[in-house]
Design a protein around this motif. Sequence first.
Motif, PDB file in Angstrom:
ATOM      1  N   VAL A   1       0.799  -1.300  -0.087  1.00 54.54           N
ATOM      2  CA  VAL A   1      -0.103   0.068  -0.014  1.00 54.54           C
ATOM      3  C   VAL A   1       0.796   1.301  -0.007  1.00 54.54           C
ATOM      4  O   VAL A   1       0.568   2.196  -0.739  1.00 54.54           O
ATOM      5  CB  VAL A   1      -1.253  -0.004   1.136  1.00 54.54           C
ATOM      6  N   SER A   2       1.720   1.188   0.912  1.00 54.22           N
ATOM      7  CA  SER A   2       2.715   2.424   0.770  1.00 54.22           C
ATOM      8  C   SER A   2       3.437   2.600  -0.604  1.00 54.22           C
ATOM      9  O   SER A   2       3.553   3.880  -0.807  1.00 54.22           O
ATOM     10  CB  SER A   2       3.979   2.181   1.935  1.00 54.22           C
ATOM     11  N   ALA A   3       3.718   1.695  -1.221  1.00 54.80           N
ATOM     12  CA  ALA A   3       4.373   1.640  -2.529  1.00 54.80           C
ATOM     13  C   ALA A   3       3.239   2.535  -3.508  1.00 54.80           C
ATOM     14  O   ALA A   3       3.747   3.187  -4.351  1.00 54.80           O
ATOM     15  CB  ALA A   3       4.883   0.399  -3.135  1.00 54.80           C
ATOM     16  N   ALA A   4       2.105   1.745  -3.617  1.00 49.57           N
ATOM     17  CA  ALA A   4       1.259   2.508  -4.450  1.00 49.57           C
ATOM     18  C   ALA A   4       0.812   3.904  -4.037  1.00 49.57           C
ATOM     19  O   ALA A   4       0.828   4.903  -4.995  1.00 49.57           O
ATOM     20  CB  ALA A   4      -0.276   1.721  -4.167  1.00 49.57           C
ATOM     21  N   LEU A   5       0.830   4.479  -2.683  1.00 52.13           N
ATOM     22  CA  LEU A   5       0.667   5.785  -2.320  1.00 52.13           C
ATOM     23  C   LEU A   5       1.676   6.496  -2.678  1.00 52.13           C
ATOM     24  O   LEU A   5       1.558   7.619  -3.314  1.00 52.13           O
ATOM     25  CB  LEU A   5       0.331   5.874  -0.905  1.00 52.13           C
ATOM     26  N   ASP A   6       2.960   6.029  -2.561  1.00 50.78           N
ATOM     27  CA  ASP A   6       4.444   6.910  -2.884  1.00 50.78           C
ATOM     28  C   ASP A   6       3.998   7.088  -4.263  1.00 50.78           C
ATOM     29  O   ASP A   6       4.460   8.243  -4.830  1.00 50.78           O
ATOM     30  CB  ASP A   6       5.304   6.049  -2.253  1.00 50.78           C
ATOM     31  N   ALA A   7       3.871   5.941  -5.315  1.00 44.77           N
ATOM     32  CA  ALA A   7       4.023   6.153  -6.610  1.00 44.77           C
ATOM     33  C   ALA A   7       3.102   7.160  -6.964  1.00 44.77           C
ATOM     34  O   ALA A   7       3.161   8.101  -7.959  1.00 44.77           O
ATOM     35  CB  ALA A   7       3.686   4.894  -7.252  1.00 44.77           C
ATOM     36  N   GLN A   8       1.559   7.154  -6.655  1.00 40.92           N
ATOM     37  CA  GLN A   8       0.686   7.881  -7.016  1.00 40.92           C
ATOM     38  C   GLN A   8       1.217   9.483  -6.771  1.00 40.92           C
ATOM     39  O   GLN A   8       0.936  10.380  -7.421  1.00 40.92           O
ATOM     40  CB  GLN A   8      -0.536   7.721  -6.398  1.00 40.92           C
ATOM     41  N   GLN A   9       1.502   9.688  -5.577  1.00 39.82           N
ATOM     42  CA  GLN A   9       2.007  11.086  -5.277  1.00 39.82           C
ATOM     43  C   GLN A   9       3.118  11.524  -6.134  1.00 39.82           C
ATOM     44  O   GLN A   9       3.149  12.673  -6.712  1.00 39.82           O
ATOM     45  CB  GLN A   9       2.695  11.136  -3.718  1.00 39.82           C
ATOM     46  N   GLU A  10       4.304  10.899  -6.619  1.00 38.79           N
ATOM     47  CA  GLU A  10       5.282  11.206  -7.524  1.00 38.79           C
ATOM     48  C   GLU A  10       4.627  11.454  -8.937  1.00 38.79           C
ATOM     49  O   GLU A  10       5.038  12.165  -9.485  1.00 38.79           O
ATOM     50  CB  GLU A  10       6.185  10.196  -7.420  1.00 38.79           C
ATOM     51  N   ILE A  11       3.811  10.725  -9.166  1.00 41.09           N
ATOM     52  CA  ILE A  11       3.160  10.538 -10.663  1.00 41.09           C
ATOM     53  C   ILE A  11       2.530  11.796 -10.961  1.00 41.09           C
ATOM     54  O   ILE A  11       2.326  12.205 -11.837  1.00 41.09           O
ATOM     55  CB  ILE A  11       2.501   9.189 -10.974  1.00 41.09           C
ATOM     56  N   SER A  12       1.660  12.166  -9.930  1.00 40.24           N
ATOM     57  CA  SER A  12       1.092  13.300  -9.912  1.00 40.24           C
ATOM     58  C   SER A  12       1.717  14.736 -10.275  1.00 40.24           C
ATOM     59  O   SER A  12       1.246  15.657 -10.667  1.00 40.24           O
ATOM     60  CB  SER A  12       0.154  13.602  -8.531  1.00 40.24           C
ATOM     61  N   GLU A  13       2.864  14.417 -10.149  1.00 39.50           N
ATOM     62  CA  GLU A  13       3.933  15.622 -10.385  1.00 39.50           C
ATOM     63  C   GLU A  13       4.319  15.554 -11.868  1.00 39.50           C
ATOM     64  O   GLU A  13       5.265  16.620 -12.285  1.00 39.50           O
ATOM     65  CB  GLU A  13       4.942  15.573  -9.393  1.00 39.50           C
ATOM     66  N   ILE A  14       4.177  14.693 -12.438  1.00 41.58           N
ATOM     67  CA  ILE A  14       4.732  14.474 -13.831  1.00 41.58           C
ATOM     68  C   ILE A  14       3.780  15.257 -14.828  1.00 41.58           C
ATOM     69  O   ILE A  14       2.797  15.271 -14.535  1.00 41.58           O
ATOM     70  CB  ILE A  14       4.733  13.182 -14.523  1.00 41.58           C
ATOM     71  N   GLU A  15       4.502  15.969 -16.001  1.00 40.66           N
ATOM     72  CA  GLU A  15       3.514  16.623 -16.686  1.00 40.66           C
ATOM     73  C   GLU A  15       4.407  16.553 -18.180  1.00 40.66           C
ATOM     74  O   GLU A  15       5.569  16.902 -18.328  1.00 40.66           O
ATOM     75  CB  GLU A  15       3.365  18.109 -16.411  1.00 40.66           C
ATOM     76  N   VAL A  16       3.749  15.996 -19.191  1.00 40.19           N
ATOM     77  CA  VAL A  16       4.444  15.905 -20.516  1.00 40.19           C
ATOM     78  C   VAL A  16       3.582  16.587 -21.555  1.00 40.19           C
ATOM     79  O   VAL A  16       2.351  16.018 -21.686  1.00 40.19           O
ATOM     80  CB  VAL A  16       4.891  14.557 -21.183  1.00 40.19           C
ATOM     81  N   GLU A  17       3.760  17.641 -22.062  1.00 37.84           N
ATOM     82  CA  GLU A  17       3.095  18.191 -23.227  1.00 37.84           C
ATOM     83  C   GLU A  17       1.606  18.600 -22.733  1.00 37.84           C
ATOM     84  O   GLU A  17       0.507  18.340 -23.346  1.00 37.84           O
ATOM     85  CB  GLU A  17       2.650  17.533 -24.463  1.00 37.84           C
ATOM     86  N   GLY A  18       1.599  19.203 -21.271  1.00 38.08           N
ATOM     87  CA  GLY A  18       0.297  19.516 -20.812  1.00 38.08           C
ATOM     88  C   GLY A  18      -0.339  18.277 -20.225  1.00 38.08           C
ATOM     89  O   GLY A  18      -1.602  18.669 -19.611  1.00 38.08           O
TER      90      GLY A  18
ATOM     91  N   GLN B   1      -1.046  15.370 -17.516  1.00 39.83           N
ATOM     92  CA  GLN B   1      -0.586  15.150 -16.328  1.00 39.83           C
ATOM     93  C   GLN B   1      -1.413  13.468 -15.855  1.00 39.83           C
ATOM     94  O   GLN B   1      -2.498  13.390 -15.921  1.00 39.83           O
ATOM     95  CB  GLN B   1      -0.913  15.660 -15.070  1.00 39.83           C
ATOM     96  N   PRO B   2      -0.357  12.478 -15.678  1.00 37.45           N
ATOM     97  CA  PRO B   2      -0.950  11.121 -15.657  1.00 37.45           C
ATOM     98  C   PRO B   2      -1.669  11.055 -14.233  1.00 37.45           C
ATOM     99  O   PRO B   2      -1.233  11.443 -13.077  1.00 37.45           O
ATOM    100  CB  PRO B   2       0.325  10.053 -15.792  1.00 37.45           C
ATOM    101  N   VAL B   3      -2.827  10.185 -14.141  1.00 35.98           N
ATOM    102  CA  VAL B   3      -3.447  10.027 -12.755  1.00 35.98           C
ATOM    103  C   VAL B   3      -3.570   8.464 -13.005  1.00 35.98           C
ATOM    104  O   VAL B   3      -3.998   7.976 -13.779  1.00 35.98           O
ATOM    105  CB  VAL B   3      -4.628  10.384 -13.163  1.00 35.98           C
ATOM    106  N   GLN B   4      -2.873   7.844 -11.722  1.00 35.33           N
ATOM    107  CA  GLN B   4      -2.843   6.297 -11.665  1.00 35.33           C
ATOM    108  C   GLN B   4      -3.697   5.967 -10.628  1.00 35.33           C
ATOM    109  O   GLN B   4      -4.180   6.505  -9.584  1.00 35.33           O
ATOM    110  CB  GLN B   4      -1.565   6.112 -10.893  1.00 35.33           C
ATOM    111  N   ARG B   5      -4.363   4.758 -10.876  1.00 37.81           N
ATOM    112  CA  ARG B   5      -5.020   4.023  -9.800  1.00 37.81           C
ATOM    113  C   ARG B   5      -4.579   2.581  -9.586  1.00 37.81           C
ATOM    114  O   ARG B   5      -3.618   2.163 -10.116  1.00 37.81           O
ATOM    115  CB  ARG B   5      -6.533   3.730 -10.618  1.00 37.81           C
ATOM    116  N   ALA B   6      -4.575   2.161  -8.480  1.00 40.36           N
ATOM    117  CA  ALA B   6      -4.239   1.074  -7.924  1.00 40.36           C
ATOM    118  C   ALA B   6      -5.072   0.023  -7.169  1.00 40.36           C
ATOM    119  O   ALA B   6      -5.966   0.740  -6.586  1.00 40.36           O
ATOM    120  CB  ALA B   6      -2.746   1.339  -6.931  1.00 40.36           C
ATOM    121  N   GLY B   7      -4.816  -1.103  -7.093  1.00 38.43           N
ATOM    122  CA  GLY B   7      -5.392  -2.052  -6.394  1.00 38.43           C
ATOM    123  C   GLY B   7      -4.435  -3.234  -5.553  1.00 38.43           C
ATOM    124  O   GLY B   7      -3.570  -3.407  -6.027  1.00 38.43           O
TER     125      GLY B   7
END
Length: 266
Positions: A163-180, A182-188
């Motif tokens: 769960v920590s890995a999923a939450l950590d990854a989501q937080q970092e991914i929310s800061e990515i931006e490519v050509e406008g 911003q990816p949004v990740q979901r996890a289970g």
Amino acid sequence: MPLRRRRQQKPDSPLDSDSIRDVVRRTDANPQLVATARFLRRLIPGADPETAEMPEAMQRLVQEVQPEGPSAMREIGKGALQAWQALSEAQRRRQGTADVAILFTDLVGFSDWALAAGDEAALEVLRQVGDVEQKAISQNKGAIVKRLGDGAMAVFGDSGQAVSAALDAQQEISEIEVEGYQPVQRAGVHRGTPRKVKGDFLGVDVNIAARVGDSAEGGEVLISDPVRDELDGRRFKFGPSRHLAAPGAPADLTVSSVTSRRKTRK
């Protein structure tokens, strides 16, 4: 006119135990019955019971009735043993022995965006997301099993680390931006005992974990009951439980969202 007395019939003589045993032996040794039982046994899948040990209770019963020679009961007993062996093997194939927390991730709406953005931009997003996922999973002592397009499957020995890995990854991914974009990740995350085959994991629990991931919303980490039961409520907080209505998932399985109680970076 004198009444005619009704003739009383003598009751049938009861068979003694030796007579019953003799009848059973003759029936059990009937060649046609033995041949039929043997033929039916050969239709049952499973290992050859000729080389397997018959349960002791069944052996005693067969020996008492038919100590030697052809026996329909022996053939039926072997058929039951054979069916039990096949069922046991099927259960072993299904459940496996690896006790792990299984994480599935993917990006919401990525495919539609990638079609319009083109290969170069899409590959750049996947590269950055992959780097973030690899870092988060490794830091939480997990291992990526395989990449799945814009997502991944990973396994962990500890549910909290998954769960920590999923939450950590989501937080970092929310800061990515490519050509406008911003990816949004979901996890289970689901915990179970899949079967490990070389570097992959297979089985019902893997399918359930995938269904849990598919049911998550963008930016959500969704967990099954077995995972929630293992998490520390001082580290994580949970949303309301709900039944997971998804093909292949158990009817009584419930899931809930999970977030971290620690303060997030700004």
